[in-house]
Write an enzyme that holds these catalytic residues in place. Sequence first.
Site, short mmCIF file in Angstrom:
data_model
loop_
_atom_site.label_atom_id
_atom_site.label_comp_id
_atom_site.label_asym_id
_atom_site.label_seq_id
_atom_site.Cartn_x
_atom_site.Cartn_y
_atom_site.Cartn_z
N CYS A 77 12.53 54.94 19.58
CA CYS A 77 11.95 53.66 19.94
C CYS A 77 12.97 52.59 20.41
CB CYS A 77 10.81 53.35 19.05
SG CYS A 77 9.48 54.34 18.74
N HIS A 131 10.38 45.24 19.08
CA HIS A 131 11.00 46.19 18.40
C HIS A 131 12.79 46.13 18.99
CE1 HIS A 131 11.43 50.39 16.52
NE2 HIS A 131 11.91 49.28 15.66
#
Length: 592
Positions: A77, A131
């Site tokens: 991610c 993120h």
Amino acid sequence: MTTIGVLVLSLLAAAATCGMVVQASTVKPSLVFVLADDLGHFTLGYDNNPNATTPNLDRVVKHEGLRLTNHYVYQYCSPTRSSFLSGRLPLHVNTKNHPSTENGGVDLRMTLLSEKLTAQGYESAVFGKWHAGAYTYGHLPVNRGFSQSLGYLNGMEDHYTHYFGMIKGYDMWGNHSVAQNYQGVYGGDIYRKHAVEFLENTPLSKPVFLYVPFQVTHAPLEAPAQYFDPALNKTKRQPYYAMASFLDAGFGDIVDTLKSTGRWNNTLLVFSADNGGPTGSGSNYPLRGFKYDDYQGGVKVTAFASGGLLPAAMRGGFTPGYIHICDWYATFSKLAGASPDDDTEAVRNGIVPATDSLDVGPVVFSNASSPRTEVPISVNTLIQDGFKLMNGGTVDVSTRGDQCREGFILNKPQGVNQRGLRTSCCNSQLEIGASCAWCLEQVATPPLFFQKPKKHSHHGIFSSNKIHSLSSVCGAWGFVLWTFSLSRSPHIFFQIGWSPPSYPDKPVAKVKQNCPDGACLFHLATDPNERTEVSSQYAHIKKQMLAQLEKIAKTAFQSGADGYVGNYTHCVNKATMLKKHDGYIAPLCNDS
């Protein structure tokens, strides 16, 4: 003539050649990037998947889109997001899944794409999973070029409660403060609603950069009830496909709003997954591997370009040219009339790496050859001129312990949750099965993919020589992670196979892979699914690629490793942060 002027003329010329009727626009093109989370390569209907209910994505790809059949990302991610926003290969910006309580993501001395576009007059917004670093207030989207933001700062959370188990707090942030009004609201609904409102409320005279990193199809596998397909009852893939169906609806809302507001004709839209589907939920058929490994199933993802800027001759087709997600930094910058480079003092002085991004506009608009002839996937893996070298392992074992950093928030038995939706989770004893492997996120790879080493944990990477075990606790949920460092040995055997179309209802067959001298070579041009190791046939190519990969690995850079926080030196601990924000997650460090 300016870069943007040249671009407009070229687009007009291309349009004329293709028979399009166009009007010259004085407004710079709008740029939209939709990022799906953990989307398996075989999840959408246009891939001839009979179980998929994704009519909006299918229609756009088939009639208005250009498939990008060699679009590469990182194996998980945060590095993929950091790469897109910074214009750097992951190994030059971030290869770790740091939580917001640790310094990581994109270094503060790097200029984000949003900052470049905002400087060119764009209205920039991000709604969804950030993120990309939130250790300091300087890392927040609103302080890095986005005028609007709403979403969660870390890598994973419950879709309804927005609780992040690793930090033991709720994670939802809007612009300058926590957003506490979304308890019980499905995250995807929040993000698509705000994306639509942003497009509706921004005047056409203002170009937009809209970045929508959806939370779906990331675990936990939750979706509103109407997206569950009754035809998939009693299958393990039903909840995952429900999330894909929701993703399709959200994507459709964005496209419909671009068209209804009159913005579509002057827009380039790019859709991509952030990595391949994870074990236990997403099929990457016919590719080999999953999220968290460097096989094609982990790093070559579903992607396409669309929008009114795409010439008619390119719609419904595909391009095989190499594209890395970092290349959209230069491509979007040039479309906006900005320099594709990051010319900061820190870059000039060699403190942080320069950008790696290459302009792939000609690939998308005229099917030109890609300027990218090699794709450094990681410090272990290099793709070059149709060959792929995987040296010392399929995963970046140096960051293996960070794979639990997304957080694992569920510790419930399998069954029906409070919303009446079927969910599948691992229990505290790490019971392994296809129905709950997603919960582990391949933190410890199920024995379905890696052979069980004797007298060690029932998960792991192993070599034919020596294994070193290291255990670490993943969050506060009692999940124990076992990692193994690979020693160099004459042969390393991997058992990552190919997921069938109906995965995880049908398992992945075990595969024994012999990697001579600890490195595998595949000829992707003739073997796109990595079934045949070819070191013996192409020893000279392998030698050259090993030397090139060694040079590349020496340039690796990790944001946050040197402790740089700029002026954000006033820090508190996690407990103080959570108390101050009523149990919600916020950055630890501010400038006052």
